[in-house]
Design an enzyme around this catalytic site. Structure first.
Site, short mmCIF file in Angstrom:
data_model
loop_
_atom_site.label_atom_id
_atom_site.label_comp_id
_atom_site.label_asym_id
_atom_site.label_seq_id
_atom_site.Cartn_x
_atom_site.Cartn_y
_atom_site.Cartn_z
N SER A 146 1.46 3.00 -5.27
CA SER A 146 2.66 2.66 -4.52
C SER A 146 3.81 2.37 -5.49
O SER A 146 4.15 3.21 -6.31
CB SER A 146 2.37 1.47 -3.59
OG SER A 146 3.41 1.31 -2.65
N GLU B 200 3.15 11.16 -2.06
CA GLU B 200 2.66 10.42 -0.88
C GLU B 200 3.67 9.34 -0.56
O GLU B 200 4.50 8.98 -1.40
CB GLU B 200 1.27 9.82 -1.14
CG GLU B 200 1.21 8.77 -2.23
CD GLU B 200 1.62 7.36 -1.77
OE1 GLU B 200 1.45 7.04 -0.58
OE2 GLU B 200 2.14 6.60 -2.61
N HIS C 127 -1.73 5.44 0.80
CA HIS C 127 -1.74 4.19 1.54
C HIS C 127 -2.76 4.13 2.68
O HIS C 127 -2.87 3.10 3.33
CB HIS C 127 -0.34 3.92 2.10
CG HIS C 127 0.65 3.50 1.08
ND1 HIS C 127 1.30 4.40 0.26
CD2 HIS C 127 1.11 2.28 0.72
CE1 HIS C 127 2.13 3.75 -0.55
NE2 HIS C 127 2.03 2.47 -0.28
#
Length: 308
Positions: A117, A213, A275
């Site tokens: 992330s 992503e 995620h």
């Protein structure tokens, strides 16, 4: 240590008995989740130390920029620590890039590094500044590792196998553009890759397979960020794309197909990376291979090819 074909050093993975550090360079971890995540790592036979500032909080950050940078720097430069795990993502990694003593960290030698992330910013900086490959994967204070009922089994199985150098296959479920290609793997979270445009750590996709992503981004925002990367030249010469999870992003595929399909390189999608659950691990900075026929990615560590 190994030398991946991408030219980056692959640090030795942590082994039972090793000391590893958990730090919070981004958002503040939940104390209970953090404690459970630390116990999970201890269950692997690791000795776990945590950053002195890890439970501090400053709005949406895990304490001050100086404190977060100091924890990462201290862990990296501690000769007893063999690996550094980021507790969680959130926001804040970009704020500390200019506060790290890269010369001292370089002198300390390579260490295994794990996070995803917002940690995408640190992956990029570690590659540029220290020349090391690093793991884009689950983090100790996040749900896939620290839920009360225990780690998500598929995530944890892949995580431990990946660190040991024997990850099981990761398969996608959609081919946007067919073909096969072998190239170094780069990328990570789309929002952070866009945020790094114009910095010393900006994405350079030339000759590389790019992982993308994101989470909770509407399709028009995904459009905006990929368009930004494209107009900045960051996607020029990309060898291929691997698309991970898009949790809470509606249906991003019309945008992804429209913007990436015409590039004429292999694009596979639906890999459980990012995620969602499960959340599999990918080694950034080593040589990878897309095979659209099986909708999968393979990579090599130390010359041994392993299917992701």
């Amino acid at each position: 240590m190994n030398e991946p074909a991408a030219g980056l050093t692959l640090p030795s993975p942590p082994r039972p008995g090793d000391t590893v550090a958990v730090v919070a360079p981004c958002g503040p971890p939940d104390p209970e989740r953090l404690a459970r995540g630390v116990r999970v790592l201890e269950g692997l036979g690791l000795k776990v130390v945590t950053g002195p500032h890890i439970l501090e909080r400053d709005r949406y950050l895990a304490g001050s920029d100086a404190g977060r940078a100091a924890d990462l720097h201290q862990a990296w430069c501690d000769p007893a620590v063999t690996a550094v795990f980021c507790a969680r993502g959130g926001y804040g990694a970009t704020r500390i890039l200019g506060l790290l003593d890269w010369d001292a960290m370089r002198a300390a030698g390579p260490k295994a590094f794990v996070g995803s992330s917002d940690v995408t910013a640190l992956h990029g900086a570690l590659a540029v500044e220290l020349g090391i490959a690093s793991w884009f994967g689950p983090m100790p204070a996040c749900s896939t590792i620290s839920d009360p009922e225990g780690p998500e089994p598929r995530t944890f199985g892949n995580f431990t196998a990946a660190l040991a150098g024997t990850p099981p296959p990761i398969a996608g479920d959609r081919v946007i553009t067919g073909g096969a290609v072998t190239a170094p793997v780069t990328g990570g979270n789309l929002s952070l890759l866009a945020a790094l445009c114009g910095t010393p750590y900006a994405l350079s996709a030339r000759g590389r397979i790019v992982l993308l992503e994101d989470v909770a981004e509407a399709p028009y925002r995904i459009d905006r960020m990929i368009t930004q990367l494209s107009q900045a030249g960051a996607l020029d010469g990309a060898a291929g794309f691997v698309l991970g999870s898009w949790v809470g992003c509606g249906d991003p595929y019309p945008v992804l197909e429209e913007l990436l399909g015409p590039l004429g390189v292999p694009v596979i999608a639906g890999l459980p990376i990012g995620h969602g659950k499960p959340q599999f691990s990918v080694l950034l900075g080593t040589l990878g291979a897309i095979d659209a026929e099986s909708c999968s990615l393979a990579y090599s560590t130390g010359g041994a090819s392993t299917a992701l």
